[in-house]
Design a protein around this motif. Structure first.
Motif, PDB file in Angstrom:
ATOM      1  N   ALA A  43      -1.739   0.096   2.587  1.00  0.00           N
ATOM      2  CA  ALA A  43      -2.738   1.035   3.091  1.00  0.00           C
ATOM      3  C   ALA A  43      -4.120   0.387   3.134  1.00  0.00           C
ATOM      4  O   ALA A  43      -4.871   0.546   4.103  1.00  0.00           O
ATOM      5  CB  ALA A  43      -2.771   2.283   2.208  1.00  0.00           C
ATOM      6  N   ARG A  44      -4.454  -0.379   2.114  1.00  0.00           N
ATOM      7  CA  ARG A  44      -5.768  -1.029   2.079  1.00  0.00           C
ATOM      8  C   ARG A  44      -5.896  -2.098   3.162  1.00  0.00           C
ATOM      9  O   ARG A  44      -6.977  -2.315   3.710  1.00  0.00           O
ATOM     10  CB  ARG A  44      -6.008  -1.647   0.695  1.00  0.00           C
ATOM     11  N   ALA A  45      -4.801  -2.755   3.468  1.00  0.00           N
ATOM     12  CA  ALA A  45      -4.832  -3.734   4.553  1.00  0.00           C
ATOM     13  C   ALA A  45      -5.156  -3.039   5.875  1.00  0.00           C
ATOM     14  O   ALA A  45      -5.932  -3.558   6.695  1.00  0.00           O
ATOM     15  CB  ALA A  45      -3.496  -4.467   4.648  1.00  0.00           C
ATOM     16  N   GLY A  70      13.392   1.588 -14.433  1.00  0.00           N
ATOM     17  CA  GLY A  70      13.167   2.642 -13.442  1.00  0.00           C
ATOM     18  C   GLY A  70      11.688   2.919 -13.234  1.00  0.00           C
ATOM     19  O   GLY A  70      11.240   3.134 -12.100  1.00  0.00           O
ATOM     20  N   MET A  71      10.902   2.908 -14.339  1.00  0.00           N
ATOM     21  CA  MET A  71       9.467   3.121 -14.229  1.00  0.00           C
ATOM     22  C   MET A  71       8.788   1.917 -13.585  1.00  0.00           C
ATOM     23  O   MET A  71       7.891   2.055 -12.742  1.00  0.00           O
ATOM     24  CB  MET A  71       8.873   3.377 -15.614  1.00  0.00           C
ATOM     25  N   GLN A  72       9.205   0.725 -13.954  1.00  0.00           N
ATOM     26  CA  GLN A  72       8.598  -0.474 -13.374  1.00  0.00           C
ATOM     27  C   GLN A  72       8.794  -0.540 -11.871  1.00  0.00           C
ATOM     28  O   GLN A  72       7.897  -0.955 -11.131  1.00  0.00           O
ATOM     29  CB  GLN A  72       9.176  -1.722 -14.049  1.00  0.00           C
ATOM     30  N   HIS A  73       9.965  -0.114 -11.414  1.00  0.00           N
ATOM     31  CA  HIS A  73      10.214  -0.127  -9.972  1.00  0.00           C
ATOM     32  C   HIS A  73       9.304   0.858  -9.239  1.00  0.00           C
ATOM     33  O   HIS A  73       8.837   0.577  -8.129  1.00  0.00           O
ATOM     34  CB  HIS A  73      11.684   0.186  -9.695  1.00  0.00           C
ATOM     35  N   GLN A  74       9.068   2.008  -9.834  1.00  0.00           N
ATOM     36  CA  GLN A  74       8.164   2.979  -9.220  1.00  0.00           C
ATOM     37  C   GLN A  74       6.730   2.445  -9.163  1.00  0.00           C
ATOM     38  O   GLN A  74       6.036   2.603  -8.153  1.00  0.00           O
ATOM     39  CB  GLN A  74       8.193   4.288 -10.003  1.00  0.00           C
ATOM     40  N   LEU A  75       6.311   1.807 -10.243  1.00  0.00           N
ATOM     41  CA  LEU A  75       4.969   1.225 -10.265  1.00  0.00           C
ATOM     42  C   LEU A  75       4.833   0.118  -9.225  1.00  0.00           C
ATOM     43  O   LEU A  75       3.814   0.026  -8.513  1.00  0.00           O
ATOM     44  CB  LEU A  75       4.676   0.664 -11.658  1.00  0.00           C
ATOM     45  N   ALA A  76       5.857  -0.706  -9.094  1.00  0.00           N
ATOM     46  CA  ALA A  76       5.815  -1.799  -8.115  1.00  0.00           C
ATOM     47  C   ALA A  76       5.816  -1.264  -6.690  1.00  0.00           C
ATOM     48  O   ALA A  76       5.090  -1.767  -5.812  1.00  0.00           O
ATOM     49  CB  ALA A  76       7.002  -2.737  -8.330  1.00  0.00           C
ATOM     50  N   GLN A  77       6.647  -0.254  -6.437  1.00  0.00           N
ATOM     51  CA  GLN A  77       6.736   0.310  -5.092  1.00  0.00           C
ATOM     52  C   GLN A  77       5.418   0.927  -4.655  1.00  0.00           C
ATOM     53  O   GLN A  77       4.926   0.683  -3.547  1.00  0.00           O
ATOM     54  CB  GLN A  77       7.838   1.374  -5.043  1.00  0.00           C
ATOM     55  N   THR A  78       4.807   1.716  -5.523  1.00  0.00           N
ATOM     56  CA  THR A  78       3.551   2.369  -5.157  1.00  0.00           C
ATOM     57  C   THR A  78       2.407   1.375  -5.031  1.00  0.00           C
ATOM     58  O   THR A  78       1.532   1.530  -4.173  1.00  0.00           O
ATOM     59  CB  THR A  78       3.198   3.467  -6.177  1.00  0.00           C
ATOM     60  N   TRP A  79       2.397   0.338  -5.881  1.00  0.00           N
ATOM     61  CA  TRP A  79       1.354  -0.704  -5.747  1.00  0.00           C
ATOM     62  C   TRP A  79       1.469  -1.392  -4.388  1.00  0.00           C
ATOM     63  O   TRP A  79       0.460  -1.678  -3.737  1.00  0.00           O
ATOM     64  CB  TRP A  79       1.480  -1.719  -6.874  1.00  0.00           C
ATOM     65  N   THR A  80       2.688  -1.645  -3.958  1.00  0.00           N
ATOM     66  CA  THR A  80       2.913  -2.269  -2.646  1.00  0.00           C
ATOM     67  C   THR A  80       2.396  -1.370  -1.532  1.00  0.00           C
ATOM     68  O   THR A  80       1.745  -1.836  -0.583  1.00  0.00           O
ATOM     69  CB  THR A  80       4.413  -2.548  -2.440  1.00  0.00           C
TER      70      THR A  80
END
Length: 436
Positions: free
Chosen positions: A348-350, A333-343
């Motif tokens: 946003a940076r693009a 559950g934590m890994q999915h949140q980290l992956a989603q926000t990194w994406t």
């Protein structure tokens, strides 16, 4: 520490003269998303036959700029970030070192003592500073993207000669547009200017003015002919200390507390005619252009903030915080949140770097800037909020930076055009394109 841009000048000159492929740059400690497509401005070379490059590329100069500013932020700014936030004041030594590093004159030509680098280099610096302290980032941002740009674009030869060397090396700039009754409707401003025998007299009040404590140079917008409504707006240069100029109040804020935000009064402030910026009655055009460009800077501040918040929390959950016998970063559950926000940070940076490159290429970037500011501020708020939760109690206390990133993020949806103003700008451009 030697001046960052000066150390990179030979590379910048070589990049301009060379057509060799750009090399990918790699992150200091995390998967790289900083590097985005490098485009030489069209005014400098014909890019018609240049093949498109991946958005994960920076020029060698820009990649080294990012690494150098990141080191400066970590070594110089980070140790003072919490102290400045608690004191609600910028450490003068930090401001002095920003000048020493050449980060306050990034686009100013070398002939005036600046670094002579491109717009994207300024965006890179703003982002890297915000990764550590958004307050320091916005001081650098407003100074570079609004004040320096205004003088370079519309200043007379005399104004350039007098002010650009100072803005590059010692004098902080401030941009005075907003007023108590004119926020999003910036052109409803009531500050008036009248002609005098030797120049102009300015009377009125400005509110929410960034850098006002540190600055000695102010670009002031006032209405020279109210009968023309917003078309009467004219821009002027005012020095701190001019009789009638005063700082009435310093605001106490939720976030970016080390960045000064004040009310400024102009009580019959007389300035010489040489302090007219550009032409009379064209101030509204200048303000629109500067804010469109400045929004890319604010977007970079927000992506830098999001990166800083993410990295700070990710390091904690993957290395320190344990629950039920394992690091919480190992739970799916934590890994999915980290992956989603990194994406979302990557997206946003693009948007941010695409807007910067379009600006450099001389293309219409207004909608791109609005989208970048809108989305990056949304991502910054989401990521910094979730980061507090990921860290649990350690995210909620003022011992670390997690809660500070969260507080600092809120301003991104407000200044230099609220989120609703960005949505309106985007919608107008889309309507113009799709209306038959």
């Amino acid at each position: 520490m030697a001046s960052i841009p000066k150390a990179l000048r030979p590379l910048a000159r070589a990049a301009t003269a060379s057509s060799r492929p750009l090399r990918p740059a790699f992150s200091r400690s995390t998967p790289q998303i900083r590097c985005l497509s490098a485009t030489v401005p069209r005014r400098e070379m014909d890019i018609t036959d240049v093949p498109p490059t991946p958005i994960t590329h920076l020029s060698e100069t820009e990649a080294l700029m990012a690494d150098s500013v990141a080191k400066f932020a970590k070594d110089v700014v980070l140790p003072k970030a919490r102290e400045m936030d608690e004191a609600e004041a910028m450490d003068p030594a930090v401001v002095e070192q920003l000048f020493e590093q050449g980060l306050m004159g990034i686009e100013i030509p070398e002939e005036y003592g600046g670094s002579g680098m491109n717009f994207t280099s300024a965006i890179i610096a703003i982002e890297e500073l915000a990764r550590v302290d958004p307050s320091v980032s916005v001081l650098c941002d407003v100074h570079n993207t609004l004040c320096n740009t205004a003088i370079m674009k519309w200043g007379s030869a005399a104004l350039k000669k007098k002010w650009l060397p100072k803005l590059a090396t010692e004098t902080v700039g401030s941009f005075c547009l907003s007023e108590p009754v004119s926020g999003s409707d910036a052109f409803a401003l009531a500050t008036k200017a009248t002609r005098t025998e030797n120049g102009y007299k300015i009377t009125g009040n400005k509110m929410w003015i960034t850098n006002s404590v540190e600055a000695n140079f102010f670009i002031v917008f006032a209405n020279l002919d109210p009968s023309k409504k917003y078309k009467g707006i004219t821009a002027f240069v005012v020095e701190k200390g001019t009789p009638g100029f005063s700082i009435a109040k310093k605001e106490k804020k939720l976030g970016i507390r080390a960045s000064s935000t004040c009310v400024i009064n102009f009580d019959d402030v007389e300035i010489p005619k040489e302090n007219l910026l550009g032409n009379e009655f064209e101030g509204y055009k200048y303000a629109i252009g500067l804010l469109n460009e400045g929004r890319i800077g604010i977007a970079a501040q927000m992506t830098g903030l999001a990166l800083g918040a993410w990295e700070n929390a990710a390091g904690y959950v993957w290395n320190d915080r344990k629950q039920f016998g394992q690091l919480i970063g190992e739970f799916q559950g934590m890994q999915h949140q980290l992956a989603q926000t990194w994406t979302e940070i990557s997206a946003a940076r693009a948007l941010v770097y695409n807007a910067a490159r379009k600006k450099e290429a001389g293309e219409d970037f207004v909608m791109d800037a609005a989208m970048a500011k809108l989305y990056s501020s949304q991502v910054a708020g989401k990521v910094s909020g979730q980061a507090v939760e990921w860290m649990g109690g350690m995210g909620f206390v003022r011992e670390g930076l997690a809660e500070k990133y969260f507080r600092d993020s809120k301003i991104g949806a407000i200044y230099e055009g609220t989120s609703n103003i960005q949505l309106t700008t985007i919608a107008k451009h889309l309507q113009k394109t799709y209306t038959r």
